[in-house]
Scaffold this active site. Structure first.
Site, mmCIF file in Angstrom:
data_model
loop_
_atom_site.group_PDB
_atom_site.id
_atom_site.type_symbol
_atom_site.label_atom_id
_atom_site.label_comp_id
_atom_site.label_asym_id
_atom_site.label_seq_id
_atom_site.Cartn_x
_atom_site.Cartn_y
_atom_site.Cartn_z
ATOM 1 N N CYS A 7 -7.158 70.551 84.496
ATOM 2 C CA CYS A 7 -8.249 70.639 85.238
ATOM 3 C C CYS A 7 -7.610 70.082 86.652
ATOM 4 C CB CYS A 7 -9.325 69.774 84.643
ATOM 5 S SG CYS A 7 -8.836 67.895 84.595
ATOM 6 N N ASN A 10 -6.809 66.086 86.198
ATOM 7 C CA ASN A 10 -6.323 65.315 84.771
ATOM 8 C C ASN A 10 -6.949 63.884 84.311
ATOM 9 O OD1 ASN A 10 -3.298 64.761 83.130
ATOM 10 N ND2 ASN A 10 -4.952 65.888 82.351
ATOM 11 N N CYS A 12 -10.706 63.838 83.542
ATOM 12 C CA CYS A 12 -11.966 63.996 82.834
ATOM 13 C C CYS A 12 -11.841 65.176 82.038
ATOM 14 C CB CYS A 12 -13.124 64.278 83.678
ATOM 15 S SG CYS A 12 -13.328 62.831 84.931
ATOM 16 N N ARG A 13 -11.830 66.496 82.416
ATOM 17 C CA ARG A 13 -11.956 67.694 81.346
ATOM 18 C C ARG A 13 -10.832 67.801 80.695
ATOM 19 N NH1 ARG A 13 -13.659 71.830 85.910
ATOM 20 N NH2 ARG A 13 -12.154 70.369 87.043
ATOM 21 N N SER A 14 -9.547 67.834 81.118
ATOM 22 C CA SER A 14 -8.422 68.118 80.446
ATOM 23 C C SER A 14 -8.081 67.283 79.614
ATOM 24 C CB SER A 14 -7.241 68.726 81.327
ATOM 25 O OG SER A 14 -6.810 67.581 82.546
ATOM 26 N N ASP A 124 -16.911 70.217 85.990
ATOM 27 C CA ASP A 124 -16.439 68.597 86.172
ATOM 28 C C ASP A 124 -17.500 67.525 86.311
ATOM 29 O OD1 ASP A 124 -15.252 66.434 87.190
ATOM 30 O OD2 ASP A 124 -14.064 67.469 88.813
#
Length: 157
Positions: A7, A10, A12-14, A124
């Site tokens: 993301c 690095n 939140c999402r990934s 995000d």
């Protein structure tokens, strides 16, 4: 088999994808066959733990992200990983910019593994409320399950 989730920062999402997929792989008994990592295309958070809201939402569903630390995606990742999966189109484009011409890693969008969701990108949640972190978990769980099935099929063939 090595999978890298990417993301922007690095945090939140990934890392959510990393932690969820790591548990799915372990639950399937494939942790010795599939390695997982996450990275960001930006360098803002290198060495930092995932966002506390990300960790809290993940923990409520039984995922531990506490051991993860942010790092930036680099060109060498394209030689190290078999699959590099971006959370959104912007980060996919950023990855195309650093991809070496002779790299063999398969690069794509993570939500391509969950076409039934009707979304191309994992949004995000950083600037939103708690529901955004829950939505990320929902999307990542769906795509992660399908990714695991595909990797298991390719491993068996």
């Amino acid at each position: 088999m090595k999978v890298l989730f990417v993301c922007l920062g690095n945090i939140c999402r990934s890392p959510t994808a990393d932690g969820v997929f790591r548990k799915l792989v372990a639950d399937a008994g494939l942790q010795d066959l599939i390695e997982i990592d996450s990275a960001g295309t930006a360098a803002w958070h290198i060495g930092k733990s995932p966002d506390p809201r990300t960790q809290e939402a993940a923990a409520r569903r039984g995922y531990d992200l506490s051991m993860l630390k942010a790092r930036q995606a680099i060109a060498e990742d394209f030689y190290e990983y078999d699959h590099i999966l971006a959370m959104d189109l912007s980060n996919l484009e950023n990855l195309h910019q650093i991809r070496p011409e002779d790299a063999s890693a398969r690069l794509g969008l993570f939500l391509d593994y969950a076409p039934g969701l009707g979304l191309k990108e994992v949004p995000d949640p950083y600037y939103g409320g708690e529901s955004g972190f829950e939505q990320v978990l929902d999307l990542v769980e769906a795509a992660g399950k399908n990714l695991l099935v595909e990797l298991a099929i390719h491993h068996d063939s």
